[in-house]
Enzyme design. Structure first.
Site, PDB file in Angstrom:
ATOM      1  N   GLU A 168       0.922  -1.244  -0.018  1.00  0.00           N
ATOM      2  CA  GLU A 168      -0.102   0.113   0.119  1.00  0.00           C
ATOM      3  C   GLU A 168       0.876   1.127  -0.004  1.00  0.00           C
ATOM      4  O   GLU A 168       1.304   1.629   1.129  1.00  0.00           O
ATOM      5  CB  GLU A 168      -0.800  -0.153   1.343  1.00  0.00           C
ATOM      6  CG  GLU A 168      -1.890  -1.207   1.293  1.00  0.00           C
ATOM      7  CD  GLU A 168      -3.125  -0.949   0.403  1.00  0.00           C
ATOM      8  OE1 GLU A 168      -3.306   0.352  -0.240  1.00  0.00           O
ATOM      9  OE2 GLU A 168      -3.719  -2.085  -0.048  1.00  0.00           O
ATOM     10  N   CYS A 202      -1.939   9.408   2.218  1.00  0.00           N
ATOM     11  CA  CYS A 202      -1.511   8.856   0.956  1.00  0.00           C
ATOM     12  C   CYS A 202      -2.837   9.103  -0.029  1.00  0.00           C
ATOM     13  O   CYS A 202      -2.536   9.308  -1.119  1.00  0.00           O
ATOM     14  CB  CYS A 202      -1.490   7.436   1.036  1.00  0.00           C
ATOM     15  SG  CYS A 202      -2.823   6.535   1.885  1.00  0.00           S
TER      16      CYS A 202
HETATM   17  P1  NAD Z   1       8.057   4.217   5.313  1.00  0.00           P
HETATM   18  O1  NAD Z   1       8.303   3.529   3.851  1.00  0.00           O
HETATM   19  O2  NAD Z   1       9.246   5.306   5.616  1.00  0.00           O
HETATM   20  O3  NAD Z   1       7.755   3.541   6.295  1.00  0.00           O
HETATM   21  C1  NAD Z   1       6.794   2.495   6.472  1.00  0.00           C
HETATM   22  C2  NAD Z   1       7.231   1.322   7.537  1.00  0.00           C
HETATM   23  O4  NAD Z   1       8.564   0.793   6.736  1.00  0.00           O
HETATM   24  C3  NAD Z   1       7.646   1.646   8.741  1.00  0.00           C
HETATM   25  O5  NAD Z   1       7.011   0.596   9.773  1.00  0.00           O
HETATM   26  C4  NAD Z   1       8.940   1.712   9.016  1.00  0.00           C
HETATM   27  O6  NAD Z   1       9.611   1.424  10.081  1.00  0.00           O
HETATM   28  C5  NAD Z   1       9.313   0.581   8.019  1.00  0.00           C
HETATM   29  N1  NAD Z   1      10.779   0.668   7.485  1.00  0.00           N
HETATM   30  C6  NAD Z   1      11.415   1.872   7.176  1.00  0.00           C
HETATM   31  N2  NAD Z   1      12.813   1.509   6.736  1.00  0.00           N
HETATM   32  C7  NAD Z   1      12.762   0.108   6.454  1.00  0.00           C
HETATM   33  C8  NAD Z   1      13.589  -0.560   5.843  1.00  0.00           C
HETATM   34  N3  NAD Z   1      15.024  -0.267   5.444  1.00  0.00           N
HETATM   35  N4  NAD Z   1      13.369  -1.937   5.723  1.00  0.00           N
HETATM   36  C9  NAD Z   1      12.002  -2.310   6.075  1.00  0.00           C
HETATM   37  N5  NAD Z   1      11.368  -1.479   6.752  1.00  0.00           N
HETATM   38  C10 NAD Z   1      11.442  -0.482   6.845  1.00  0.00           C
HETATM   39  O7  NAD Z   1       6.856   5.207   5.230  1.00  0.00           O
HETATM   40  P2  NAD Z   1       6.249   6.242   6.004  1.00  0.00           P
HETATM   41  O8  NAD Z   1       6.937   7.477   5.920  1.00  0.00           O
HETATM   42  O9  NAD Z   1       6.109   5.537   7.224  1.00  0.00           O
HETATM   43  O10 NAD Z   1       4.764   6.515   5.454  1.00  0.00           O
HETATM   44  C11 NAD Z   1       4.644   7.547   4.426  1.00  0.00           C
HETATM   45  C12 NAD Z   1       4.515   6.722   2.920  1.00  0.00           C
HETATM   46  O11 NAD Z   1       3.713   5.866   2.890  1.00  0.00           O
HETATM   47  C13 NAD Z   1       3.983   7.695   1.857  1.00  0.00           C
HETATM   48  O12 NAD Z   1       4.618   7.524   0.648  1.00  0.00           O
HETATM   49  C14 NAD Z   1       2.545   7.524   2.046  1.00  0.00           C
HETATM   50  O13 NAD Z   1       1.921   7.618   0.606  1.00  0.00           O
HETATM   51  C15 NAD Z   1       2.413   6.112   1.837  1.00  0.00           C
HETATM   52  N6  NAD Z   1       1.105   5.559   2.421  1.00  0.00           N
HETATM   53  C16 NAD Z   1       0.383   4.931   2.003  1.00  0.00           C
HETATM   54  C17 NAD Z   1      -0.656   4.285   2.318  1.00  0.00           C
HETATM   55  C18 NAD Z   1      -1.813   3.647   1.562  1.00  0.00           C
HETATM   56  O14 NAD Z   1      -2.773   3.085   2.078  1.00  0.00           O
HETATM   57  N7  NAD Z   1      -1.608   3.265   0.443  1.00  0.00           N
HETATM   58  C19 NAD Z   1      -1.291   4.896   3.565  1.00  0.00           C
HETATM   59  C20 NAD Z   1      -0.384   5.842   4.457  1.00  0.00           C
HETATM   60  C21 NAD Z   1       1.120   5.917   3.723  1.00  0.00           C
END
Ligand code: NAD
Length: 484
Positions: free
Chosen positions: A211, A251
């Site tokens: 997502e 998002c």
């Molecule tokens: P992110 O990708 O930085 O983090 C998401 C998750 O991944 C967190 O739990 C984080 O701890 C983990 N993570 C971070 N680095 C990692 C790594 N190297 N390896 C594995 N896991 C890791 O995203 P964010 O900043 O938390 O969220 C923002 C993004 O999420 C935006 O792009 C937004 O559009 C998207 N988003 C999508 C939806 C949807 O439903 N489609 C909903 C909310 C947010």
């Protein structure tokens, strides 16, 4: 931490192996536990959300608690139906046979959630995973620490500790988790980390749902909206779809707005008025707007508008308060399309207004860019609506509103292309965490001998009939033959 990951994984495996999570009674008890948690701890949730994002409790209820309560109630009401196997039609070639699809849980699933809706985006997939009979490990985002701690502290008090676990931590913990074998990984977050998740999942051939985000455009076709009341409603929904959802850190929030050039200045004036109505003259003193999640994101956003060509396009707002992590609702008119603000997901309260000569040009504009999670179209022109559906690709399209599709769990929610893949919400969540097992039952009594060697020419017409006709076809054929 590594020990916690290892022990949690072992225990979840064991719970799934011994069938602890399979029965409808267990699933329902967990879902009811979640409902109780949301009810008993509402104030703690509001406080955690205030600490992490400065969200107003009413916004928290609208976007997180309320959505979860609705999702839990729907799941509890429908679970027996969803768990039941469904009969399918089996073709003549397999006669006499009956077929059914039996949903089975995938096993032990890993859920990563993001910080912007730290409760909703963590627990909504958990609801689907439990409903489908899986053991679950949830890793909330470390960037919403109060909510992460809330989940880690309270989930064990309300749910079965042996089968539903929360492990807190950041990228290092996530990497340790990704080294283990899971039966499904459900990830909400950025495309950058989505790639990390997919490549780790590939090592174990683990299926994933991603997502992700992207730039969700909105088209405002003012010419087709004649009444001033409807125009005001459209402006209100655009403004709220940009700033009203975690200050644009969403998002599904509107990323940029497309209008035709002759209406641009009227649209901007109306938006300014509406911003005032929603957030007052001094929005930084108003508690209706969430704060930017942290300093890194605050600086990332500041950089977006520090580019002189972008700064010159600001027509409203633009003030920022780093100490309080507050950014004023800001409107930009035609910033350069090659600037980062127009190539990257904004994820904050900046709204670029892009003008086109004819509103129909917006369709080409959108379809020449990566597929977004959502497209919003404010228009009463059915031709334009159909054109958007037919000529663009996105997770979904919503007409005359924004965001509301997220709360409609009879529609699948998810992206396509750069905005991710896999669907959830309602029954789609159950399906996302289930395997639909094909079950075919045949009798030993009837045999179609033309299906076996030795091959002879006279068996061929029978095989042709079996593959080309269905039962009804054969029935009609027989009736036809009889009449002759
Ligand atoms: P992110 O990708 O930085 O983090 C998401 C998750 O991944 C967190 O739990 C984080 O701890 C983990 N993570 C971070 N680095 C990692 C790594 N190297 N390896 C594995 N896991 C890791 O995203 P964010 O900043 O938390 O969220 C923002 C993004 O999420 C935006 O792009 C937004 O559009 C998207 N988003 C999508 C939806 C949807 O439903 N489609 C909903 C909310 C947010």
């Amino acid at each position: 931490m590594e020990v916690q990951v290892e022990e949690s994984w072992e225990e979840l495996r064991e719970s799934f192996r011994n069938r602890r999570t399979r029965s409808a009674a267990w699933r329902k008890s967990q879902l009811r536990g979640l409902l109780r948690l949301l009810h008993d701890k509402e104030t703690d949730i509001f406080n955690a959300m205030k600490d992490d994002l400065g969200k107003h409790p009413t916004e928290t209820y609208r976007d997180e608690v309320g959505i979860l309560v609705k999702s839990l109630n729907l799941t509890l009401t429908c679970l027996d139906k969803w768990m039941a196997s469904s009969k399918v039609h089996v073709p003549l070639v397999a006669f006499p046979t009956s077929g059914e699809i039996v949903p089975e849980p995938l096993g032990v699933v890993l859920i990563f959630s993001s910080w912007n809706f730290p409760l909703g985006l963590a627990l909504d997939p958990v609801i689907g995973a439990i409903a489908a009979g899986n053991a679950v490990l949830l890793k909330p985002s470390e960037l919403a620490p109060a909510c992460s701690l809330f989940l880690a502290k309270n989930i064990p008090l309300y749910l079965d500790r042996k089968a539903v676990k929360v492990v807190e931590g950041g990228a290092t913990t996530a990497e340790q988790l990704l080294n283990k074998k899971w039966d499904k990984i459900f990830f909400t977050g950025s495309a950058r980390v989505g790639r990390v998740i997919m490549s780790a999942a590939a090592n174990h051939l683990t299926p994933v749902t991603l997502e992700l985000g992207g730039k969700c455009p909105a088209i405002l076709d003012l010419s087709s909206i004649s009444s001033s009341r409807d125009r005001a409603a459209a402006i209100k929904r655009v403004v709220s779809g940009k700033y009203g959802l975690c200050s644009g850190q969403a998002c599904v929030g509107i990323d940029y707005l497309i209008v035709d050039e002759k209406h641009a200045s009227a649209v901007i004036d109306s938006m300014k008025e509406r911003i005032k109505k929603l957030y007052g003259d001094k929005p930084w003193e108003n508690n209706s707007m969430s704060r930017i999640v942290n300093q890194n994101h605050f600086r990332r956003l500041r950089n977006l508008i520090e580019d002189p060509a972008v700064a010159a396009s600001i027509v409203h707002g633009g003030s920022m308060d780093e100490e309080n992590l507050f950014i004023e609702p800001t409107i930009l008119l035609d910033p350069p399309l090659e600037a980062e603000i127009m190539t990257e997901e904004i994820f904050g309260p900046f709204l670029p207004v892009i003008t086109v000569k004819r509103i129909q040009d917006s369709v080409d504009f959108i379809s020449s860019r990566p597929q977004p999670l959502a497209i919003y179209v404010f228009s009463n022109d059915e031709t334009l609506r159909r054109q958007v559906i037919a000529e663009t690709s996105s997770g979904g399209v919503t007409f005359n509103d924004a965001i509301i599709q997220f709360a409609c769990d009879t529609l699948p929610f998810g992206g396509v292309g750069q905005s991710g893949f896999g669907k959830y919400h309602g029954k789609f969540s159950f399906d996302a965490f289930s395997h639909g097992k094909s079950v075919l039952r045949r009798s030993l009594k009837t045999e179609m001998s033309f299906g076996y060697p030795p091959w002879t020419d006279h068996k061929l017409p029978f095989l042709r009939a079996a593959y080309n006709f269905d039962y009804i076809g054969i029935f009609l054929l027989l009736i036809g033959l009889k009449r002759k």
